[in-house]
Design a protein around this motif. Sequence first.
Motif, PDB file in Angstrom:
ATOM      1  N   CYS A   1       0.835  -1.206   0.000  1.00  0.00           N
ATOM      2  CA  CYS A   1       0.000   0.000   0.000  1.00  0.00           C
ATOM      3  C   CYS A   1       0.871   1.259   0.000  1.00  0.00           C
ATOM      4  CB  CYS A   1      -0.943  -0.029   1.202  1.00  0.00           C
ATOM      5  SG  CYS A   1      -2.072   1.374   1.267  1.00  0.00           S
ATOM      6  N   ALA A   2       1.889   1.282   0.848  1.00  0.00           N
ATOM      7  CA  ALA A   2       2.775   2.450   0.925  1.00  0.00           C
ATOM      8  C   ALA A   2       3.525   2.666  -0.387  1.00  0.00           C
ATOM      9  CB  ALA A   2       3.755   2.281   2.090  1.00  0.00           C
ATOM     10  N   LEU A   3       4.009   1.589  -0.989  1.00  0.00           N
ATOM     11  CA  LEU A   3       4.725   1.702  -2.264  1.00  0.00           C
ATOM     12  C   LEU A   3       3.796   2.166  -3.372  1.00  0.00           C
ATOM     13  CD1 LEU A   3       6.847  -1.543  -1.927  1.00  0.00           C
ATOM     14  CD2 LEU A   3       7.771   0.781  -2.112  1.00  0.00           C
ATOM     15  N   THR A   4       2.574   1.663  -3.376  1.00  0.00           N
ATOM     16  CA  THR A   4       1.593   2.102  -4.365  1.00  0.00           C
ATOM     17  C   THR A   4       1.311   3.597  -4.196  1.00  0.00           C
ATOM     18  OG1 THR A   4       0.576  -0.078  -4.534  1.00  0.00           O
ATOM     19  CG2 THR A   4      -0.774   1.794  -5.207  1.00  0.00           C
ATOM     20  N   ALA A   5       1.110   4.016  -2.958  1.00  0.00           N
ATOM     21  CA  ALA A   5       0.827   5.428  -2.698  1.00  0.00           C
ATOM     22  C   ALA A   5       1.991   6.310  -3.158  1.00  0.00           C
ATOM     23  CB  ALA A   5       0.546   5.639  -1.206  1.00  0.00           C
ATOM     24  N   ALA A   6       3.199   5.889  -2.859  1.00  0.00           N
ATOM     25  CA  ALA A   6       4.380   6.668  -3.284  1.00  0.00           C
ATOM     26  C   ALA A   6       4.446   6.736  -4.813  1.00  0.00           C
ATOM     27  CB  ALA A   6       5.648   6.048  -2.708  1.00  0.00           C
ATOM     28  N   ALA A   7       4.169   5.628  -5.481  1.00  0.00           N
ATOM     29  CA  ALA A   7       4.207   5.607  -6.949  1.00  0.00           C
ATOM     30  C   ALA A   7       3.145   6.523  -7.541  1.00  0.00           C
ATOM     31  CB  ALA A   7       4.022   4.172  -7.449  1.00  0.00           C
ATOM     32  N   VAL A   8       1.955   6.518  -6.966  1.00  0.00           N
ATOM     33  CA  VAL A   8       0.877   7.381  -7.458  1.00  0.00           C
ATOM     34  C   VAL A   8       1.257   8.843  -7.281  1.00  0.00           C
ATOM     35  CG1 VAL A   8      -1.504   8.125  -7.000  1.00  0.00           C
ATOM     36  CG2 VAL A   8      -0.972   5.688  -7.188  1.00  0.00           C
ATOM     37  N   VAL A   9       1.806   9.197  -6.134  1.00  0.00           N
ATOM     38  CA  VAL A   9       2.181  10.577  -5.875  1.00  0.00           C
ATOM     39  C   VAL A   9       3.268  11.032  -6.850  1.00  0.00           C
ATOM     40  CG1 VAL A   9       3.343  12.092  -4.186  1.00  0.00           C
ATOM     41  CG2 VAL A   9       1.484  10.574  -3.459  1.00  0.00           C
ATOM     42  N   LEU A  10       4.212  10.163  -7.143  1.00  0.00           N
ATOM     43  CA  LEU A  10       5.324  10.531  -8.035  1.00  0.00           C
ATOM     44  C   LEU A  10       4.974  10.445  -9.522  1.00  0.00           C
ATOM     45  CD1 LEU A  10       8.276   8.812  -6.138  1.00  0.00           C
ATOM     46  CD2 LEU A  10       7.677  11.253  -6.194  1.00  0.00           C
ATOM     47  N   SER A  11       3.838   9.838  -9.831  1.00  0.00           N
ATOM     48  CA  SER A  11       3.458   9.708 -11.257  1.00  0.00           C
ATOM     49  C   SER A  11       2.985  11.020 -11.850  1.00  0.00           C
ATOM     50  CB  SER A  11       2.334   8.675 -11.404  1.00  0.00           C
ATOM     51  OG  SER A  11       2.813   7.398 -11.076  1.00  0.00           O
TER      52      SER A  11
END
Length: 149
Positions: A139-149
């Motif tokens: 979940c944390a990695l997904t959230a970080a990826a979404v924010v950086l996309s």
Amino acid sequence: MVEALSVLVLTGTGLVAGVLFAVAVSVMPALIAMTPERYVSTHILLGRRYDRIMPFIVTGSTAVDVGLAVRASGGPRVLFAAAALCMAGVAVVSQTRNVPINRTVKRTRPEDLGPGWRDPRPAWRDWHLVRTCLAIAGCALTAAAVVLS
């Protein structure tokens, strides 16, 4: 389309992490405190809905993370891929460790428990904590990826 998939995968990974976390901090301690007979009866009741829906949410979240990893570039690609690996880890631990224990407990009749009964709760708890950590990381990695996309 990417925005809709991002919302979907954040919802999915968040649900998995949240449910597993809630079970770890509230349900599991209660189950461990119960007598074996009461534990078996309660365990049978608890798993009826989770066992049917959670695999779809975990698999769907993994697939969307993979899809977003393929579409992304740079750091977000790596983060989505790492999130997909974590969520795949949740699925593997669930299906190879926790689900077999669940099936064994569901076949157990509380009145048949005797002195030779092997209590599955410690093993179930330990594997559950592994998959909970994987889900939270996913979940944390997904959230970080979404924010950086």
